[in-house]
Write an enzyme that holds these catalytic residues in place. Structure first.
Site, mmCIF file in Angstrom:
data_model
loop_
_atom_site.group_PDB
_atom_site.id
_atom_site.type_symbol
_atom_site.label_atom_id
_atom_site.label_comp_id
_atom_site.label_asym_id
_atom_site.label_seq_id
_atom_site.Cartn_x
_atom_site.Cartn_y
_atom_site.Cartn_z
ATOM 1 N N ASP A 1 -2.168 -1.573 10.843
ATOM 2 C CA ASP A 1 -2.652 -1.494 9.463
ATOM 3 C C ASP A 1 -3.000 -2.860 8.860
ATOM 4 O O ASP A 1 -3.293 -2.956 7.671
ATOM 5 C CB ASP A 1 -1.731 -0.651 8.555
ATOM 6 C CG ASP A 1 -0.308 -1.155 8.536
ATOM 7 O OD1 ASP A 1 -0.035 -2.164 9.198
ATOM 8 O OD2 ASP A 1 0.522 -0.518 7.854
ATOM 9 N N LYS B 1 0.848 -1.219 0.000
ATOM 10 C CA LYS B 1 0.000 0.000 0.000
ATOM 11 C C LYS B 1 0.875 1.258 0.000
ATOM 12 O O LYS B 1 2.055 1.212 0.350
ATOM 13 C CB LYS B 1 -0.917 0.029 1.228
ATOM 14 C CG LYS B 1 -0.209 -0.002 2.618
ATOM 15 C CD LYS B 1 0.300 1.334 3.148
ATOM 16 C CE LYS B 1 1.029 1.192 4.477
ATOM 17 N NZ LYS B 1 1.822 2.379 4.841
HETATM 18 O O1 C5P Z 1 0.434 -1.311 15.353
HETATM 19 P P1 C5P Z 1 1.826 -1.607 14.979
HETATM 20 O O2 C5P Z 1 2.400 -2.765 15.734
HETATM 21 O O3 C5P Z 1 2.047 -1.743 13.516
HETATM 22 O O4 C5P Z 1 2.665 -0.328 15.405
HETATM 23 C C1 C5P Z 1 4.068 -0.342 15.499
HETATM 24 C C2 C5P Z 1 4.502 0.849 16.323
HETATM 25 O O5 C5P Z 1 4.280 2.063 15.634
HETATM 26 C C3 C5P Z 1 3.781 1.023 17.642
HETATM 27 O O6 C5P Z 1 4.380 0.260 18.663
HETATM 28 C C4 C5P Z 1 3.916 2.498 17.904
HETATM 29 O O7 C5P Z 1 5.205 2.802 18.396
HETATM 30 C C5 C5P Z 1 3.844 3.081 16.503
HETATM 31 N N1 C5P Z 1 2.473 3.503 16.139
HETATM 32 C C6 C5P Z 1 1.930 4.622 16.728
HETATM 33 N N2 C5P Z 1 0.654 5.003 16.390
HETATM 34 C C7 C5P Z 1 -0.048 4.321 15.473
HETATM 35 C C8 C5P Z 1 0.496 3.180 14.854
HETATM 36 C C9 C5P Z 1 1.770 2.798 15.208
HETATM 37 O O8 C5P Z 1 2.556 5.285 17.568
HETATM 38 N N3 C5P Z 1 -1.276 4.722 15.155
#
Ligand code: C5P
Length: 292
Positions: free
Chosen positions: A139, A11
Site C-alpha cells: 500500500d 488511511k
Molecule cells: O506488501 P506488504 O509487505 O505490506 O504485505 C505484508 C504481508 O501481508 C505480506 O507478506 C502478505 O503476507 C500479506 N499480504 C497479502 N496480500 C496482499 C497484501 C499483503 O497476503 N495483497
C-alpha cells in the site's frame, strides 16, 4: 533547500475485497483507499553521507532499525542515486498508531521517497517513485498521491478517483496491534469478486451518508474478529453509540465509525472512551489537501 518538512497521512479502506490467493503468496485485492486527517510529521536534512533516523515520541515497538520502513525507503532511494550523492538526517514524529490497519508505516515510507526526491532534485516524480514504493509494501504506492483511490493487484496498482463526500470519523483501536500477514494467513478472510467495490462506488455518487455507511465492506473483517474478538465488540459499541456505519480498517484492528457531523463524532467518541481503547476523532481529506 537544505531542510524539508512533510506530513504523512493515515488511511482507511471503505471497501477491501479479497478476490483470491495468488501463486506468489499474496492475495489479489480490490480495495478503496481514503486518506484521513491523522498524520505523522517527518523532516529531512541533507548531510555529507549516511542515513540517520531520529524518532521522537516513539511508541513501543518502533525502533530506528532495519525493520523500519522509513530507513528501508531511504536506503532504497540512495541505492538509486550515484555513489557519493550525500546523506540525510530524518526526524520522525509518530502520531499514527502502529500495526493498526491505518497504513502509518507505509505512509511514512512514501513521504520519505517524496521528501528525498524533492531534497535531492532527482526529477523522478510520481512515475519514477512508483516502482520503488511498490517494492517497499503493497500500500505504499497509494500514499505517494493520497486522497481517494482504487487499488488492484496486491494493492499496489492505483487508480486515483474523484473525492468522496467528506466523512466524519471516529477511530477506535484496542491497545494491541494486529500483524497484517497473520490476518491474511488466518484462513478466515471472506472472498468476493468485485461486487462490493462496484456497489460502494455507485452509491458514493449519490453522496448520502446512509448509502456509504450501508455499503462499507471488508473481507478481512472476519479474520480480525477471529484473531482479536474485542474488535467485534468495538464495532458493535460504535454502532450502538450512534455511528451510521462501522468497519475494520485494512487488516485491523482499528475500527472506524461514520458520524453525520463533527459534533456527533465527538459525542460518539466520548461514549467509546473509558474502556481501555484508543479513540480519535478525525475526517477524510482529499488529495489536494495532503499535498505538502
Ligand atoms: O506488501 P506488504 O509487505 O505490506 O504485505 C505484508 C504481508 O501481508 C505480506 O507478506 C502478505 O503476507 C500479506 N499480504 C497479502 N496480500 C496482499 C497484501 C499483503 O497476503 N495483497
Amino acid at each position: 533547500m537544505a531542510l524539508l518538512f512533510a506530513q504523512a497521512f493515515a488511511k482507511i479502506n471503505p471497501v477491501l475485497e479479497v478476490l483470491g490467493k495468488r501463486p506468489d503468496g499474496y492475495h489479489e485485492l480490490s480495495l478503496l483507499f481514503q486518506t484521513i486527517g491523522l498524520y505523522d510529521v517527518l523532516s529531512f536534512e541533507k548531510k555529507g553521507g549516511g542515513i540517520e533516523l531520529v524518532i521522537s515520541s516513539a511508541p513501543e515497538g518502533l525502533a530506528p532499525d532495519d525493520s523500519n520502513l522509513v530507513l528501508k525507503a531511504a536506503k532504497l532511494f540512495f541505492k538509486n542515486l550515484p555513489p557519493g550523492s550525500g546523506g540525510v538526517k530524518i526526524s520522525l514524529t509518530k502520531n499514527i498508531p502502529l500495526a493498526a490497519g491505518l497504513g502509518g508505516g507505509s505512509s511514512d515510507a512514501a513521504a520519505t521517497l517524496l521528501g528525498l526526491d524533492d531534497l535531492f532534485q532527482t526529477g523522478w516524480g510520481l512515475e519514477g517513485l512508483q516502482p520503488l514504493a511498490a517494492s517497499l509494501g503493497s500500500d505504499v504506492p497509494f500514499f505517494l498521491r493520497g486522497g481517494t483511490a482504487l487499488g488492484r493487484g496486491r494493492g499496489e496498482i492505483i487508480t486515483p478517483l474523484p473525492p468522496l463526500p467528506e466523512m466524519n470519523l471516529v477511530l477506535v483501536k484496542p491497545k494491541e496491534g494486529l500483524s497484517t500477514p497473520a490476518v491474511f494467513q488466518s484462513g478466515k478472510a471472506r472472498l468476493t469478486s468485485g461486487e462490493p467495490t462496484k456497489q460502494f462506488l455507485g452509491l458514493a455518487k449519490e453522496g448520502k451518508l446512509a448509502y456509504l455507511a450501508g455499503s462499507l465492506y471488508n473481507g478481512l473483517e472476519p479474520a480480525a474478529f477471529f484473531l482479536m474478538p474485542q474488535v467485534e465488540n468495538i464495532k458493535a459499541h460504535l454502532l450502538e453509540a450512534g455511528a451510521a456505519g462501522a468497519l475494520v480498517s485494512g487488516s485491523g484492528p482499528t475500527v472506524f465509525g461514520l458520524a453525520p457531523s463533527p459534533a456527533r463524532a465527538e459525542a460518539i467518541a466520548r461514549k467509546m472512551e473509558g474502556q481501555g481503547w484508543n479513540v480519535w476523532v478525525t475526517k477524510t481529506v482529499t488529495a489536494e489537501s495532503v499535498k505538502n
